[in-house]
Design a protein around this motif. Structure first.
Motif, PDB file in Angstrom:
ATOM      1  N   LYS A 128       3.760  27.221  82.474  1.00  0.00           N
ATOM      2  CA  LYS A 128       3.295  27.132  81.089  1.00  0.00           C
ATOM      3  C   LYS A 128       4.470  27.344  80.132  1.00  0.00           C
ATOM      4  CE  LYS A 128      -0.157  28.915  77.906  1.00  0.00           C
ATOM      5  NZ  LYS A 128      -1.248  29.861  77.711  1.00  0.00           N
ATOM      6  N   ALA A 129       5.334  28.275  80.462  1.00  0.00           N
ATOM      7  CA  ALA A 129       6.489  28.565  79.606  1.00  0.00           C
ATOM      8  C   ALA A 129       7.437  27.378  79.530  1.00  0.00           C
ATOM      9  CB  ALA A 129       7.231  29.802  80.103  1.00  0.00           C
ATOM     10  N   ILE A 130       7.658  26.687  80.629  1.00  0.00           N
ATOM     11  CA  ILE A 130       8.587  25.556  80.593  1.00  0.00           C
ATOM     12  C   ILE A 130       7.875  24.253  80.243  1.00  0.00           C
ATOM     13  CG2 ILE A 130      10.251  26.618  82.146  1.00  0.00           C
ATOM     14  CD1 ILE A 130       9.204  24.731  84.352  1.00  0.00           C
ATOM     15  N   GLY A 131       6.597  24.346  79.906  1.00  0.00           N
ATOM     16  CA  GLY A 131       5.828  23.175  79.547  1.00  0.00           C
ATOM     17  C   GLY A 131       6.145  22.628  78.169  1.00  0.00           C
ATOM     18  N   HIS A 132       6.936  23.333  77.405  1.00  0.00           N
ATOM     19  CA  HIS A 132       7.329  22.870  76.072  1.00  0.00           C
ATOM     20  C   HIS A 132       8.756  22.331  76.157  1.00  0.00           C
ATOM     21  CE1 HIS A 132       8.385  22.957  71.824  1.00  0.00           C
ATOM     22  NE2 HIS A 132       7.076  23.013  71.585  1.00  0.00           N
ATOM     23  N   PRO A 133       9.018  21.173  75.549  1.00  0.00           N
ATOM     24  CA  PRO A 133      10.360  20.563  75.663  1.00  0.00           C
ATOM     25  C   PRO A 133      11.501  21.459  75.188  1.00  0.00           C
ATOM     26  CG  PRO A 133       8.827  19.018  74.649  1.00  0.00           C
ATOM     27  CD  PRO A 133       8.105  20.321  74.790  1.00  0.00           C
ATOM     28  N   VAL A 134      11.286  22.233  74.136  1.00  0.00           N
ATOM     29  CA  VAL A 134      12.362  23.095  73.632  1.00  0.00           C
ATOM     30  C   VAL A 134      12.667  24.195  74.639  1.00  0.00           C
ATOM     31  CG1 VAL A 134      12.997  24.764  71.843  1.00  0.00           C
ATOM     32  CG2 VAL A 134      11.919  22.598  71.207  1.00  0.00           C
ATOM     33  N   ARG A 135      11.641  24.793  75.216  1.00  0.00           N
ATOM     34  CA  ARG A 135      11.869  25.858  76.206  1.00  0.00           C
ATOM     35  C   ARG A 135      12.527  25.296  77.458  1.00  0.00           C
ATOM     36  NH1 ARG A 135       6.939  27.631  73.813  1.00  0.00           N
ATOM     37  NH2 ARG A 135       5.637  26.722  75.442  1.00  0.00           N
ATOM     38  N   LEU A 136      12.154  24.102  77.832  1.00  0.00           N
ATOM     39  CA  LEU A 136      12.787  23.458  78.980  1.00  0.00           C
ATOM     40  C   LEU A 136      14.268  23.215  78.702  1.00  0.00           C
ATOM     41  CD1 LEU A 136      12.008  22.431  81.774  1.00  0.00           C
ATOM     42  CD2 LEU A 136      11.509  20.223  80.744  1.00  0.00           C
ATOM     43  N   GLN A 137      14.592  22.762  77.501  1.00  0.00           N
ATOM     44  CA  GLN A 137      15.993  22.543  77.122  1.00  0.00           C
ATOM     45  C   GLN A 137      16.760  23.859  77.070  1.00  0.00           C
ATOM     46  OE1 GLN A 137      15.638  20.464  73.397  1.00  0.00           O
ATOM     47  NE2 GLN A 137      15.380  18.482  74.371  1.00  0.00           N
ATOM     48  N   ILE A 138      16.143  24.911  76.538  1.00  0.00           N
ATOM     49  CA  ILE A 138      16.802  26.223  76.488  1.00  0.00           C
ATOM     50  C   ILE A 138      17.122  26.694  77.899  1.00  0.00           C
ATOM     51  CG2 ILE A 138      16.479  28.667  75.957  1.00  0.00           C
ATOM     52  CD1 ILE A 138      14.909  27.768  73.451  1.00  0.00           C
TER      53      ILE A 138
ATOM     54  N   GLU B  17      17.546  24.898  80.536  1.00  0.00           N
ATOM     55  CA  GLU B  17      18.609  24.056  81.074  1.00  0.00           C
ATOM     56  C   GLU B  17      19.976  24.473  80.529  1.00  0.00           C
ATOM     57  OE1 GLU B  17      19.550  19.329  81.741  1.00  0.00           O
ATOM     58  OE2 GLU B  17      18.297  19.913  80.053  1.00  0.00           O
ATOM     59  N   ILE B  18      20.049  24.750  79.238  1.00  0.00           N
ATOM     60  CA  ILE B  18      21.311  25.195  78.621  1.00  0.00           C
ATOM     61  C   ILE B  18      21.776  26.498  79.262  1.00  0.00           C
ATOM     62  CG2 ILE B  18      22.307  26.145  76.499  1.00  0.00           C
ATOM     63  CD1 ILE B  18      20.489  24.107  74.975  1.00  0.00           C
TER      64      ILE B  18
ATOM     65  N   LEU C 163       9.923  32.638  77.082  1.00  0.00           N
ATOM     66  CA  LEU C 163      10.642  32.514  78.354  1.00  0.00           C
ATOM     67  C   LEU C 163      10.888  33.891  78.970  1.00  0.00           C
ATOM     68  CD1 LEU C 163      13.223  29.726  77.443  1.00  0.00           C
ATOM     69  CD2 LEU C 163      11.342  29.540  79.099  1.00  0.00           C
ATOM     70  N   ARG C 164      11.207  34.864  78.124  1.00  0.00           N
ATOM     71  CA  ARG C 164      11.440  36.232  78.607  1.00  0.00           C
ATOM     72  C   ARG C 164      10.144  36.832  79.150  1.00  0.00           C
ATOM     73  NH1 ARG C 164      13.131  38.548  74.110  1.00  0.00           N
ATOM     74  NH2 ARG C 164      11.205  39.678  73.765  1.00  0.00           N
ATOM     75  N   LYS C 165       9.041  36.643  78.441  1.00  0.00           N
ATOM     76  CA  LYS C 165       7.754  37.175  78.897  1.00  0.00           C
ATOM     77  C   LYS C 165       7.314  36.547  80.217  1.00  0.00           C
ATOM     78  CE  LYS C 165       4.361  38.025  76.150  1.00  0.00           C
ATOM     79  NZ  LYS C 165       3.305  37.914  75.109  1.00  0.00           N
ATOM     80  N   ALA C 166       7.701  35.299  80.448  1.00  0.00           N
ATOM     81  CA  ALA C 166       7.370  34.617  81.700  1.00  0.00           C
ATOM     82  C   ALA C 166       8.307  35.018  82.833  1.00  0.00           C
ATOM     83  CB  ALA C 166       7.409  33.107  81.505  1.00  0.00           C
ATOM     84  N   GLY C 167       9.325  35.825  82.527  1.00  0.00           N
ATOM     85  CA  GLY C 167      10.255  36.299  83.553  1.00  0.00           C
ATOM     86  C   GLY C 167      11.327  35.298  83.926  1.00  0.00           C
ATOM     87  N   LEU C 168      11.576  34.311  83.062  1.00  0.00           N
ATOM     88  CA  LEU C 168      12.557  33.273  83.387  1.00  0.00           C
ATOM     89  C   LEU C 168      13.938  33.540  82.821  1.00  0.00           C
ATOM     90  CD1 LEU C 168      10.254  30.180  82.854  1.00  0.00           C
ATOM     91  CD2 LEU C 168      10.842  31.314  85.000  1.00  0.00           C
ATOM     92  N   VAL C 169      14.028  34.382  81.791  1.00  0.00           N
ATOM     93  CA  VAL C 169      15.331  34.728  81.223  1.00  0.00           C
ATOM     94  C   VAL C 169      15.440  36.235  81.042  1.00  0.00           C
ATOM     95  CG1 VAL C 169      15.625  32.510  80.031  1.00  0.00           C
ATOM     96  CG2 VAL C 169      14.627  34.429  78.806  1.00  0.00           C
TER      97      VAL C 169
ATOM     98  N   TRP D  75      23.333  41.242  67.965  1.00  0.00           N
ATOM     99  CA  TRP D  75      23.028  39.995  68.630  1.00  0.00           C
ATOM    100  C   TRP D  75      22.335  40.240  69.964  1.00  0.00           C
ATOM    101  CZ3 TRP D  75      23.370  36.043  65.558  1.00  0.00           C
ATOM    102  CH2 TRP D  75      24.292  36.071  64.512  1.00  0.00           C
ATOM    103  N   ILE D  76      21.556  39.254  70.382  1.00  0.00           N
ATOM    104  CA  ILE D  76      20.913  39.313  71.688  1.00  0.00           C
ATOM    105  C   ILE D  76      21.484  38.182  72.534  1.00  0.00           C
ATOM    106  CG2 ILE D  76      18.751  39.190  72.974  1.00  0.00           C
ATOM    107  CD1 ILE D  76      17.348  40.316  70.531  1.00  0.00           C
ATOM    108  N   TYR D  77      21.865  38.505  73.751  1.00  0.00           N
ATOM    109  CA  TYR D  77      22.430  37.540  74.677  1.00  0.00           C
ATOM    110  C   TYR D  77      21.397  37.251  75.771  1.00  0.00           C
ATOM    111  CZ  TYR D  77      26.999  38.023  72.541  1.00  0.00           C
ATOM    112  OH  TYR D  77      28.037  37.987  71.665  1.00  0.00           O
ATOM    113  N   TYR D  78      21.295  35.983  76.126  1.00  0.00           N
ATOM    114  CA  TYR D  78      20.305  35.538  77.104  1.00  0.00           C
ATOM    115  C   TYR D  78      20.978  34.899  78.299  1.00  0.00           C
ATOM    116  CZ  TYR D  78      16.702  36.319  73.619  1.00  0.00           C
ATOM    117  OH  TYR D  78      15.855  36.904  72.720  1.00  0.00           O
ATOM    118  N   SER D  79      20.337  35.049  79.453  1.00  0.00           N
ATOM    119  CA  SER D  79      20.796  34.402  80.688  1.00  0.00           C
ATOM    120  C   SER D  79      19.563  34.072  81.526  1.00  0.00           C
ATOM    121  CB  SER D  79      21.743  35.316  81.467  1.00  0.00           C
ATOM    122  OG  SER D  79      21.083  36.519  81.809  1.00  0.00           O
ATOM    123  N   VAL D  80      19.731  33.119  82.434  1.00  0.00           N
ATOM    124  CA  VAL D  80      18.639  32.752  83.329  1.00  0.00           C
ATOM    125  C   VAL D  80      18.418  33.889  84.315  1.00  0.00           C
ATOM    126  CG1 VAL D  80      17.965  31.182  85.199  1.00  0.00           C
ATOM    127  CG2 VAL D  80      18.982  30.276  83.120  1.00  0.00           C
TER     128      VAL D  80
END
Length: 136
Positions: free
Chosen positions: A55-65, A67-68, A99-105, A113-118
């Motif tokens: 569900k979290a990656i079901g949105h194009p922007v979240r999928l692109q994030i 991937e980045i 994405l964070r709530k889904a446990g993906l990042v 600042w907040i830094y994100y990683s997969v």
């Protein structure tokens, strides 16, 4: 409110049976995924976690994030993620939160600042599941 599920398959007029014409045998259902023991409760937890991740990656922007972030060896500042989109900072932060709530990042605060990683252990079950449903 009840949800009605409609079987997915080919139209019967084509002469080919629908995909759900026969029940799936228990022995054909894949074993546990890494990190999930093989119990009924664990299977439900696994399915819930997979559904939330999809569900979290079901949105194009979240999928692109995602991937980045997957192409980065180091955590990426939210300002650098935002710069790759024409969306506002609050919108990008909203997608990162989901994405964070889904446990993906993972997120890490460094000053203001907040830094994100997969989160590799978060996306691993998605990869395993997708590989398990591909029939050769």
């Amino acid at each position: 409110m009840a949800t009605e599920f409609v079987p997915f398959g080919r139209p019967e007029s084509s002469g080919a049976p629908g995909l759900l014409a026969e029940p799936v045998e228990e022995s054909r259902i894949g074993g546990p995924f890494k990190g999930f023991p093989d119990t009924e409760f664990a299977n439900e937890a696994r399915e819930d976690a997979l559904a939330a991740a999809f569900k979290a990656i079901g949105h194009p922007v979240r999928l692109q994030i995602l991937e980045i972030l997957s192409c980065q060896s180091d955590p990426m500042c939210v300002c650098h993620i935002e710069s790759r989109f024409t969306l506002s900072q609050p919108t990008i932060s909203h997608h990162l939160r989901l994405l964070r709530k889904a446990g993906l990042v993972n997120s890490e605060r460094r000053g203001t600042w907040i830094y994100y990683s997969v989160r590799r252990e978060g996306v691993g079950p998605l990869y395993t599941f997708m590989n398990s449903i591909v029939c050769d």
